[in-house]
Motif scaffolding. Structure first.
Motif, PDB file in Angstrom:
ATOM      1  N   PHE A  37     -10.547   8.469  11.143  1.00 47.12           N
ATOM      2  CA  PHE A  37      -9.612   9.978  10.769  1.00 47.12           C
ATOM      3  C   PHE A  37      -8.380   9.629  10.651  1.00 47.12           C
ATOM      4  O   PHE A  37      -7.845   8.750  11.582  1.00 47.12           O
ATOM      5  N   ARG A  38      -7.487  10.148  10.043  1.00 49.34           N
ATOM      6  CA  ARG A  38      -5.904  10.088   9.840  1.00 49.34           C
ATOM      7  C   ARG A  38      -5.558   8.629   9.642  1.00 49.34           C
ATOM      8  O   ARG A  38      -4.627   8.225  10.334  1.00 49.34           O
ATOM      9  N   ASP A  53      -4.255  16.492   4.068  1.00 44.18           N
ATOM     10  CA  ASP A  53      -5.357  16.001   4.783  1.00 44.18           C
ATOM     11  C   ASP A  53      -5.883  14.755   4.210  1.00 44.18           C
ATOM     12  O   ASP A  53      -6.495  14.789   3.001  1.00 44.18           O
ATOM     13  N   ASP A  75      -8.553  13.258   5.052  1.00 42.92           N
ATOM     14  CA  ASP A  75     -10.005  13.137   5.655  1.00 42.92           C
ATOM     15  C   ASP A  75     -11.114  14.040   4.990  1.00 42.92           C
ATOM     16  O   ASP A  75     -12.128  14.091   5.023  1.00 42.92           O
ATOM     17  N   TYR A  82       1.573  16.472  15.929  1.00 44.61           N
ATOM     18  CA  TYR A  82       1.074  15.160  16.158  1.00 44.61           C
ATOM     19  C   TYR A  82       2.186  14.306  17.046  1.00 44.61           C
ATOM     20  O   TYR A  82       1.729  13.456  17.939  1.00 44.61           O
ATOM     21  N   ASN A 125      -8.197  19.334  19.954  1.00 46.27           N
ATOM     22  CA  ASN A 125      -8.072  18.475  18.924  1.00 46.27           C
ATOM     23  C   ASN A 125      -9.292  17.796  18.706  1.00 46.27           C
ATOM     24  O   ASN A 125      -9.826  17.472  17.397  1.00 46.27           O
ATOM     25  N   LEU A 171     -10.173  17.628  14.536  1.00 47.20           N
ATOM     26  CA  LEU A 171     -10.042  16.583  13.797  1.00 47.20           C
ATOM     27  C   LEU A 171     -11.358  15.961  13.622  1.00 47.20           C
ATOM     28  O   LEU A 171     -11.815  15.646  12.582  1.00 47.20           O
ATOM     29  N   TYR A 172     -12.282  15.953  14.552  1.00 45.34           N
ATOM     30  CA  TYR A 172     -13.478  14.933  14.416  1.00 45.34           C
ATOM     31  C   TYR A 172     -14.820  15.688  14.038  1.00 45.34           C
ATOM     32  O   TYR A 172     -15.892  15.286  13.992  1.00 45.34           O
TER      33      TYR A 172
END
Length: 269
Positions: free
Chosen positions: A5-6, A64, A66, A206, A233, A237-238
């Protein structure tokens, strides 16, 4: 293979993502943020929560790297993961609404970076305006484009702020986090706990919560904030994936929780 990610340096990250951050870094100044606060924090546009959620079916977050689904899908994915882990109902609701400030595009403009086409004033990692931009920002090579970095009032580690003043005293780049935080703060029926409001306000910050920057400005209370954001987070995020949910199908579960913490009336945007 585990998903990464990211990864902003990946070969398949679109040019639009990088251009988004170039514009964000160039345009998000102290003056700009003050103008956006005055322009958008008017609280004169009543809208039902579920109508607002529905509008995010029309928005894909250009920043984004992702996920390329309508933003409402990310919100449901986050909320459902929090629900699956049997976390408190207020946290489930926070997951469901944490990006809802992005509906700013409904009354936004290209000039402000708050439209569907120009999102640099709505989405993306935020940073503090009024002090030196850290190298932990995404694409730090764009920091020098910010006019405030040539202004001695704004280009030192503390800038216009007192050392140790704490996160709540800082002005962050304008975007959906601060917009929703202020809207909810103004919403008289809002009884979400402080923890939820912290998650709403700082989840895109972030350079602080992941990059470790701005130590000169933090206070003791911010350590608790950091733990809250790191916890949230995991779900912000995940949980990103290609699974599609139907908003009306999940509404039956979340509506009573929303009414418990936000009331039954409209929210004034």
């Amino acid at each position: 293979m585990e998903k990464t990610f990211r990864d902003y340096e990946a070969v398949d990250v679109s040019a639009a993502v990088k251009e988004h951050y170039r514009k964000m870094r160039k345009n998000q100044t102290v003056d700009y943020v003050q103008r956006m606060q005055k322009k958008y924090l008017t609280y004169d546009k009543p809208m039902d929560l579920w109508e607002a959620m529905g509008h995010l079916n029309k928005l894909i977050d250009v920043s984004d790297p992702d996920l390329d689904l309508p933003n409402v899908q990310h919100l449901i994915q986050s909320a459902e993961a929090i629900r699956e882990d049997n976390r408190p109902d207020w946290m489930q609701l926070t997951g469901l609404i944490h990006d809802l400030g992005k509906i700013m595009f409904l009354w936004g403009s290209d000039e402000d970076g708050t439209s569907q086409d120009e999102q640099w004033g709505t989405v993306g990692d935020v940073f503090v305006v009024g002090c030196k931009l850290p190298d932990t920002c995404v694409y730090p090579e764009f920091n020098e484009l910010n006019p405030d970095m040539a202004d001695d009032r704004y280009n030192t580690p503390t800038g216009i702020y007192q050392e140790g003043c704490g996160l709540d005293k800082l002005n962050l780049a304008w975007g959906h986090d601060e917009y929703l935080y202020q809207v909810l703060s103004n919403h008289k029926e809002n009884t979400l706990p402080k923890e939820a409001m912290v998650m709403v306000r700082y989840h895109s910050f972030y350079p602080w919560h992941t990059g470790g920057s701005y130590k000169e400005l933090l206070n003791e209370g911010d350590k608790e904030y950091l733990e809250l954001i790191k916890d949230f987070n995991k779900y912000d995020l995940y949980t990103k994936c290609q699974k599609i949910y139907d908003l009306e199908e999940v509404r039956e579960y979340y509506q009573p929780i929303a009414e418990k913490y936000l009331g039954k009336g409209p929210i004034f945007w």
